[in-house]
Design a protein around this motif. Structure first.
Motif, short mmCIF file in Angstrom:
data_model
loop_
_atom_site.label_atom_id
_atom_site.label_comp_id
_atom_site.label_asym_id
_atom_site.label_seq_id
_atom_site.Cartn_x
_atom_site.Cartn_y
_atom_site.Cartn_z
N ILE A 1 6.96 53.32 3.98
CA ILE A 1 6.08 52.66 5.31
C ILE A 1 5.53 51.47 4.69
N ASN A 2 4.63 51.23 3.62
CA ASN A 2 4.23 49.81 2.84
C ASN A 2 4.94 49.31 2.96
N TYR A 3 6.61 49.79 2.34
CA TYR A 3 7.12 48.55 2.45
C TYR A 3 7.75 47.52 3.91
N ILE A 4 7.20 48.69 5.45
CA ILE A 4 7.12 47.73 6.02
C ILE A 4 5.80 47.05 6.47
N GLU A 5 4.58 47.72 6.18
CA GLU A 5 3.56 46.78 6.35
C GLU A 5 3.25 45.55 5.40
N GLU A 6 4.04 45.50 3.90
CA GLU A 6 4.27 44.32 3.27
C GLU A 6 4.68 42.96 4.19
N ASN A 7 5.47 43.28 4.63
CA ASN A 7 6.79 43.15 5.18
C ASN A 7 6.38 42.30 6.47
N LEU A 8 4.83 42.58 7.14
CA LEU A 8 5.29 42.30 8.97
C LEU A 8 5.76 41.12 9.28
N HIS A 9 5.13 40.28 8.18
CA HIS A 9 5.20 38.63 8.67
C HIS A 9 6.52 37.78 8.13
N GLY A 10 7.82 38.91 8.04
CA GLY A 10 8.73 38.57 7.01
C GLY A 10 9.77 39.22 8.50
N GLU A 11 10.69 39.68 7.20
CA GLU A 11 11.97 40.08 7.35
C GLU A 11 11.92 41.58 6.81
N ILE A 12 11.91 42.95 7.63
CA ILE A 12 12.57 43.75 7.30
C ILE A 12 13.56 44.05 7.70
N SER A 13 13.80 44.93 6.02
CA SER A 13 15.54 45.24 5.87
C SER A 13 15.39 46.57 5.94
N TYR A 14 16.38 47.42 6.91
CA TYR A 14 16.23 48.53 7.17
C TYR A 14 17.07 49.24 6.39
N GLU A 15 18.05 48.70 5.37
CA GLU A 15 18.49 49.03 4.09
C GLU A 15 17.87 49.42 2.96
N THR A 16 17.01 48.48 2.91
CA THR A 16 16.00 48.69 2.05
C THR A 16 14.89 49.62 2.04
N ILE A 17 14.52 49.79 3.62
CA ILE A 17 13.34 51.37 3.69
C ILE A 17 14.40 52.49 3.52
#
Length: 289
Positions: free
Chosen positions: A11-27
């Motif tokens: 969830i922190n990763y998603i929050e840190e990347n709301l302005h850019g690309e969010i990778s489901y693989e990274t999640i």
């Protein structure tokens, strides 16, 4: 608890990347499971799809930007991943019920989707019937379908429907070996631990178990054989009407059972077993921490 810690880090990763690309693989790598299983787990715990959560978080933050900055609407649109101001305006109005321009020109009521935080849940409201088994290597035979991970929830029910229409299920019924894992199997594999945007969904039956006197059933024409290694499986009863019965099991498993169990997920597919009279099992491979 590592599982809860990993979920909150995702969830922190998603929050840190709301302005850019969010990778489901990274999640999914952060969480320690496949993309498909993370999406499924998330939807059961959060009561909304992962894609909807990300979209709502972006639109929530976009509203704050409109209120607290002088940025142009087109720049805010691009900032949160929209290709045009028109597409942003449509999404914003659908979520908030007002136009972005109204936020700065009028007093309006806005919606907010808060950042999620996962916690250990010990409710004890509904018991779970399960057993943990050391199961030997086994093989299944079935029909494999390539599925885009992001489309899995929409595509998989159609795969089952087509399998009844095209004669696949009749072939199983005419040659049913009745080994465990029992019944008609739904197996989502590939793209494990976030390494692919595509997965494989298999409708199958077990055709061999590596135990004495178990006869190997030859693979039917047009089908493939898949082998799964000996492993520890948590096997949950999921009896009742579908899809509610299996959804209830997944929600309790991810939010209550797994965080308190002393186990973590193994890198093997989750197997759903569909039997007669609304009797189902969910097989989830686990390893001791």
């Amino acid at each position: 608890m590592d599982w809860i810690k990993n979920l909150n880090e995702s969830i922190n990763y998603i929050e840190e990347n709301l302005h850019g690309e969010i990778s489901y693989e990274t999640i999914s790598k952060i969480a320690g499971c496949s993309v498909y299983n993370f999406q499924r787990m998330f939807s059961y715990i959060a009561d909304k799809p992962l894609s909807e959560y990300i979209r709502n978080r972006r639109l929530t933050m976009a509203a704050f930007d409109l209120l607290n900055s002088t940025e142009r609407i087109i720049d805010i649109s691009l900032k949160y991943g929209y290709e045009s101001q028109d597409s942003f305006t449509r999404a914003f109005k659908k979520f908030h019920g007002v136009l972005p321009s109204s936020v700065r020109n009028e007093t309006v009521q806005l919606k907010s989707c808060p950042k999620l935080s996962f916690q250990i849940s010990i409710k004890g409201e509904n018991h779970m019937n399960y057993q943990i088994e050391q199961w030997p290597e086994f093989r299944v035979m079935g029909v494999s379908h390539k599925v885009k991970t992001a489309q899995a929830f929409e595509v998989i029910p159609q795969i089952w429907e087509n399998s009844w229409k095209d004669g696949t299920m009749k072939m199983f019924l005419d040659n049913f070996p009745d080994y465990r894992p029992a019944g008609f199997l739904g197996i989502a594999q590939g793209g494990q631990w976030g390494e692919s945007e595509e997965m494989e969904y298999i409708i199958a039956v077990t055709n061999h178990v590596d135990v004495p006197n178990c006869k190997h059933v030859p693979v039917l024409e047009g089908m493939k054989e898949f082998t799964y290694p000996a492993a520890t499986w948590a096997i949950f009863e999921a009896n009742g009407e579908l899809p509610d019965a299996t959804q209830k099991v997944y929600k309790q498993f991810y939010s209550e059972w797994l965080p308190n169990s002393g186990y973590e997920l193994a890198d093997l597919p989750v197997i759903e077993c569909y039997m007669q009279e609304n009797h189902q099992e969910v097989w989830i491979a686990i390893i001791k921490k």
